[in-house]
Write a protein that holds these residues in place. Structure first.
Motif, PDB file in Angstrom:
ATOM      1  N   SER A 271       0.824  -1.208   0.000  1.00  0.00           N
ATOM      2  CA  SER A 271       0.000   0.000   0.000  1.00  0.00           C
ATOM      3  C   SER A 271       0.857   1.257   0.000  1.00  0.00           C
ATOM      4  O   SER A 271       0.649   2.176  -0.806  1.00  0.00           O
ATOM      5  CB  SER A 271      -0.917  -0.009   1.222  1.00  0.00           C
ATOM      6  N   ALA A 272       1.834   1.307   0.900  1.00  0.00           N
ATOM      7  CA  ALA A 272       2.656   2.507   1.004  1.00  0.00           C
ATOM      8  C   ALA A 272       3.591   2.658  -0.190  1.00  0.00           C
ATOM      9  O   ALA A 272       3.936   3.783  -0.570  1.00  0.00           O
ATOM     10  CB  ALA A 272       3.459   2.468   2.298  1.00  0.00           C
ATOM     11  N   THR A 273       3.999   1.543  -0.794  1.00  0.00           N
ATOM     12  CA  THR A 273       4.836   1.617  -1.990  1.00  0.00           C
ATOM     13  C   THR A 273       4.074   2.281  -3.131  1.00  0.00           C
ATOM     14  O   THR A 273       4.588   3.174  -3.815  1.00  0.00           O
ATOM     15  CB  THR A 273       5.286   0.210  -2.419  1.00  0.00           C
ATOM     16  N   ILE A 274       2.840   1.851  -3.350  1.00  0.00           N
ATOM     17  CA  ILE A 274       2.011   2.483  -4.381  1.00  0.00           C
ATOM     18  C   ILE A 274       1.723   3.937  -4.014  1.00  0.00           C
ATOM     19  O   ILE A 274       1.746   4.836  -4.866  1.00  0.00           O
ATOM     20  CB  ILE A 274       0.713   1.689  -4.573  1.00  0.00           C
ATOM     21  N   GLY A 275       1.493   4.179  -2.728  1.00  0.00           N
ATOM     22  CA  GLY A 275       1.226   5.540  -2.284  1.00  0.00           C
ATOM     23  C   GLY A 275       2.387   6.481  -2.505  1.00  0.00           C
ATOM     24  O   GLY A 275       2.199   7.684  -2.678  1.00  0.00           O
ATOM     25  N   SER A 276       3.611   5.941  -2.529  1.00  0.00           N
ATOM     26  CA  SER A 276       4.775   6.790  -2.751  1.00  0.00           C
ATOM     27  C   SER A 276       4.714   7.469  -4.107  1.00  0.00           C
ATOM     28  O   SER A 276       5.236   8.572  -4.284  1.00  0.00           O
ATOM     29  CB  SER A 276       6.056   5.962  -2.640  1.00  0.00           C
ATOM     30  N   PHE A 277       4.083   6.788  -5.096  1.00  0.00           N
ATOM     31  CA  PHE A 277       3.844   7.426  -6.387  1.00  0.00           C
ATOM     32  C   PHE A 277       2.511   8.171  -6.388  1.00  0.00           C
ATOM     33  O   PHE A 277       2.437   9.353  -6.689  1.00  0.00           O
ATOM     34  CB  PHE A 277       3.807   6.365  -7.499  1.00  0.00           C
ATOM     35  N   ALA A 278       1.455   7.448  -6.035  1.00  0.00           N
ATOM     36  CA  ALA A 278       0.100   7.935  -6.260  1.00  0.00           C
ATOM     37  C   ALA A 278      -0.248   9.143  -5.401  1.00  0.00           C
ATOM     38  O   ALA A 278      -0.687  10.179  -5.921  1.00  0.00           O
ATOM     39  CB  ALA A 278      -0.898   6.807  -6.016  1.00  0.00           C
ATOM     40  N   ILE A 279      -0.063   9.026  -4.081  1.00  0.00           N
ATOM     41  CA  ILE A 279      -0.506  10.098  -3.186  1.00  0.00           C
ATOM     42  C   ILE A 279       0.305  11.371  -3.408  1.00  0.00           C
ATOM     43  O   ILE A 279      -0.254  12.468  -3.558  1.00  0.00           O
ATOM     44  CB  ILE A 279      -0.419   9.651  -1.719  1.00  0.00           C
ATOM     45  N   SER A 280       1.635  11.229  -3.445  1.00  0.00           N
ATOM     46  CA  SER A 280       2.468  12.417  -3.663  1.00  0.00           C
ATOM     47  C   SER A 280       2.251  13.000  -5.049  1.00  0.00           C
ATOM     48  O   SER A 280       2.216  14.225  -5.225  1.00  0.00           O
ATOM     49  CB  SER A 280       3.943  12.055  -3.474  1.00  0.00           C
ATOM     50  N   GLY A 281       2.093  12.129  -6.054  1.00  0.00           N
ATOM     51  CA  GLY A 281       1.842  12.611  -7.412  1.00  0.00           C
ATOM     52  C   GLY A 281       0.517  13.336  -7.530  1.00  0.00           C
ATOM     53  O   GLY A 281       0.409  14.368  -8.201  1.00  0.00           O
ATOM     54  N   ILE A 282      -0.518  12.810  -6.877  1.00  0.00           N
ATOM     55  CA  ILE A 282      -1.828  13.480  -6.884  1.00  0.00           C
ATOM     56  C   ILE A 282      -1.723  14.856  -6.242  1.00  0.00           C
ATOM     57  O   ILE A 282      -2.325  15.830  -6.713  1.00  0.00           O
ATOM     58  CB  ILE A 282      -2.874  12.607  -6.153  1.00  0.00           C
ATOM     59  N   SER A 283      -0.927  14.954  -5.163  1.00  0.00           N
ATOM     60  CA  SER A 283      -0.794  16.252  -4.497  1.00  0.00           C
ATOM     61  C   SER A 283      -0.104  17.270  -5.392  1.00  0.00           C
ATOM     62  O   SER A 283      -0.330  18.481  -5.256  1.00  0.00           O
ATOM     63  CB  SER A 283      -0.021  16.100  -3.182  1.00  0.00           C
TER      64      SER A 283
END
Length: 412
Positions: A271-283
Motif C-alpha cells: 500500500s505505502a509503496t504504491i502511495g509513494s507514487f500515487a498520493i504524492s503525485g496526486i498532491s
C-alpha cells in the motif's frame, strides 16, 4: 510562503542524474527501514525468549524514535552548516548497519534497548539529508513525487513488505538472531554505492549574517511548519504504534499463524509503496491540502477492521491496504510542504525539525503509552488510540496553506 526566489536557486543537474539520485536515496532509506522494522516483525520470536512485557516493547520502540529524533535535529542542522551532505549520509548508513548486528546479539531487555538507541542515533539523520539533497537537485514541479519516492518507495517495499515476509521466513529457518545479521548487510553495500555514484549536491547560499539565519523558533512561526509538526506527531505515533503492536495482535489475539500474519502485515508495504507514487503525485496535481485532509480519515479503516472485521485474511489485508494509504502523505508533512514554505537555505533545518519533532513526541511517547494501556485495559486498546490520532490529524490539516507549485501559480 517563502520560495527559492528568496535566495539564489541552486543549479540542478540533468534529468538522468535526478532519477539516479532519487532511486539510490530511496533504496538507501528502504534499507534503513528494513533494519528498523526487523525488530517489530520478529517480536513474536523475540518476546518469549527475552520475556518482554507490552510496556517494555513500547519503551524499545519509543527509545529508537527518541534517538532518531535527536539525530534528525542535530545532523540535519549539521549538514546545513558543513555543506557536506554525502559524507554524513554514508557515515550514518554504515553506522545503522552495524547496529543491526548488535541487535542480533542482545540477550536482555537492557541490551536490546541499548542496541536500538544506537540504531536510532545512526538512522535519524538519513532522511533529512536525503530530502535536502532532493530539494536541491530535483525540479520543483516534480518535487512532491520525488520526495514521496525517496521516503516511501524503498522504505515500504523493503521495510514494510519484504521485511515481514523475508525475515520471518529466515527466522523460522535459522533463528531470529541470524535474521538481524542478514538485515545489516545491505546497508554496508548501499553506503559504498552512494559514495561512488552520487556527487555532493551544490550547497545553497549561506546566510549573510545572523539576522538571515533561521532558528527552530523562527521556523515554528511559519504556519505550515507548526501544522506539519502537529500532524507529524499524531501520524508518526499512529505509524509506530501500528508496527509495535499489530503483528503481536494479529498473531496472539486474532489467532493468525506467523506466515499469514507476515503476509497481512506485508500488505501495508505494498500500500505505502504504491502511495509513494500515487498520493504524492496526486498532491502535485490537485494540491497538498486536500490530500492531507482526506488521508487521515481514510486511515481509520485499518484499526476498525482489526477490531471488528471477521472475514477472510485476504479481505482483511485489502482493508488494511486502503487504510495504510495514509503513509503516502508522510513525505508531504515531513519534507515537501516544509521545504516549499521556507527559503532553500533552510531546507535541512526545517526538515530536521519536522522529522525530529514527529519522532520525539509521536514516536517516543506513543508506543510506551499504548503499551501501558494495553497492559491495563487489554491488547486491543492501541487500536482505539490509533483511531483518535488519525481523526485529530485530519482536522488539523484543514488549517494548511497550499504550497503545490502548480496550484500556487494558478492562484497568483
Amino acid at each position: 510562503m517563502a520560495s527559492e526566489a528568496a535566495g539564489v536557486a541552486p543549479a540542478r543537474r540533468s534529468s538522468g542524474y535526478q532519477i539516479v539520485l532519487v532511486s539510490l536515496l530511496s533504496l538507501n532509506f528502504g534499507i534503513v527501514f528494513f533494519d528498523r522494522q526487523a525488530l517489530n516483525v520478529l517480536m513474536p520470536f523475540v518476546q518469549p525468549e527475552l520475556s518482554l512485557t507490552n510496556t517494555q516493547i513500547g519503551i524499545i520502540a519509543g527509545g529508537l524514535s527518541f534517538t532518531w529524533a535527536l539525530a534528525a535535529f542535530g545532523i540535519g542542522k549539521l549538514s546545513d552548516t558543513l555543506g557536506n551532505r554525502k559524507l554524513l549520509l554514508v557515515l550514518a548508513t554504515l553506522a545503522f548497519s552495524l547496529c543491526s548486528f548488535l541487535t542480533g546479539i542482545a540477550s536482555s531487555f537492557a541490551l536490546l534497548l541499548g542496541a536500538r538507541l544506537l540504531m536510532g542515533a545512526a538512522e535519524g539523520g538519513v532522511m533529512p539529508i536525503s530530502h535536502a539533497m532532493i530539494a536541491t537537485e530535483v525540479s520543483p514541479e516534480r518535487r512532491g513525487m520525488a520526495m514521496g519516492i525517496g521516503q516511501n518507495l524503498g522504505s515500504n517495499l523493503l521495510g514494510s513488505f519484504l521485511a515481514p515476509v523475508v525475515l520471518i521466513a529466515f527466522a523460522e529457518a535459522f533463528g531470529w538472531r541470524s535474521a538481524f545479521f542478514l538485515a545489516g548487510v545491505p546497508g554496508i553495500i548501499s553506503a559504498f554505492v552512494i559514495w561512488f555514484m552520487l556527487d555532493e549536491p551544490a550547497a545553497p547560499p549561506k546566510p549573510a549574517d545572523d539576522a538571515d539565519r533561521m532558528s527552530i523558533l523562527d521556523a515554528l512561526k511559519v504556519r505550515n511548519i507548526w501544522i506539519c509538526v502537529a500532524m507529524g506527531v499524531l501520524l508518526v505515533a499512529f505509524f509506530v504504534i501500528t508496527w509495535a503492536f499489530l503483528p503481536l495482535y494479529l498473531a496472539q489475539t486474532r489467532g493468525f499463524d506467523e506466515t499469514t500474519m507476515s503476509w497481512i502485515i506485508g500488505t501495508l508495504g505494498i500500500s505505502a509503496t504504491i502511495g509513494s507514487f500515487a498520493i504524492s503525485g496526486i498532491s502535485d496535481k490537485i494540491g497538498r491540502k486536500p490530500v492531507m485532509i482526506a488521508m487521515p480519515f481514510i486511515a481509520v479503516l485499518l484499526p476498525l477492521a482489526a477490531l471488528f472485521f471477521n472475514g477472510s485474511a485476504l479481505a482483511l489485508a485489502a482493508i488494511f491496504f486502503v487504510g495504510w494509504g495514509v503513509v503516502g502523505i508522510f513525505p508531504l508533512y515531513m519534507a515537501t510542504i516544509p521545504s516549499e514554505s521556507v527559503d532553500a537555505r533552510h531546507h535541512a533545518t526545517v526538515l530536521g525539525l519536522a522529522m525530529g519533532s514527529c519522532e520525539i513526541l509521536g514516536g517516543v511517547l506513543g508506543p510506551p503509552i499504548a503499551g501501558s494501556l494495553n497492559d491495563a485495559f487489554g491488547m486491543d486498546t492501541f487500536l482505539w488510540v490509533m483511531i483518535g490520532l488519525a481523526v485529530v490529524a485530519g482536522l488539523i490539516a484543514t488549517g494548511l496553506k497550499e504550497t503545490a507549485p502548480a496550484k500556487v501559480r494558478k492562484r497568483t
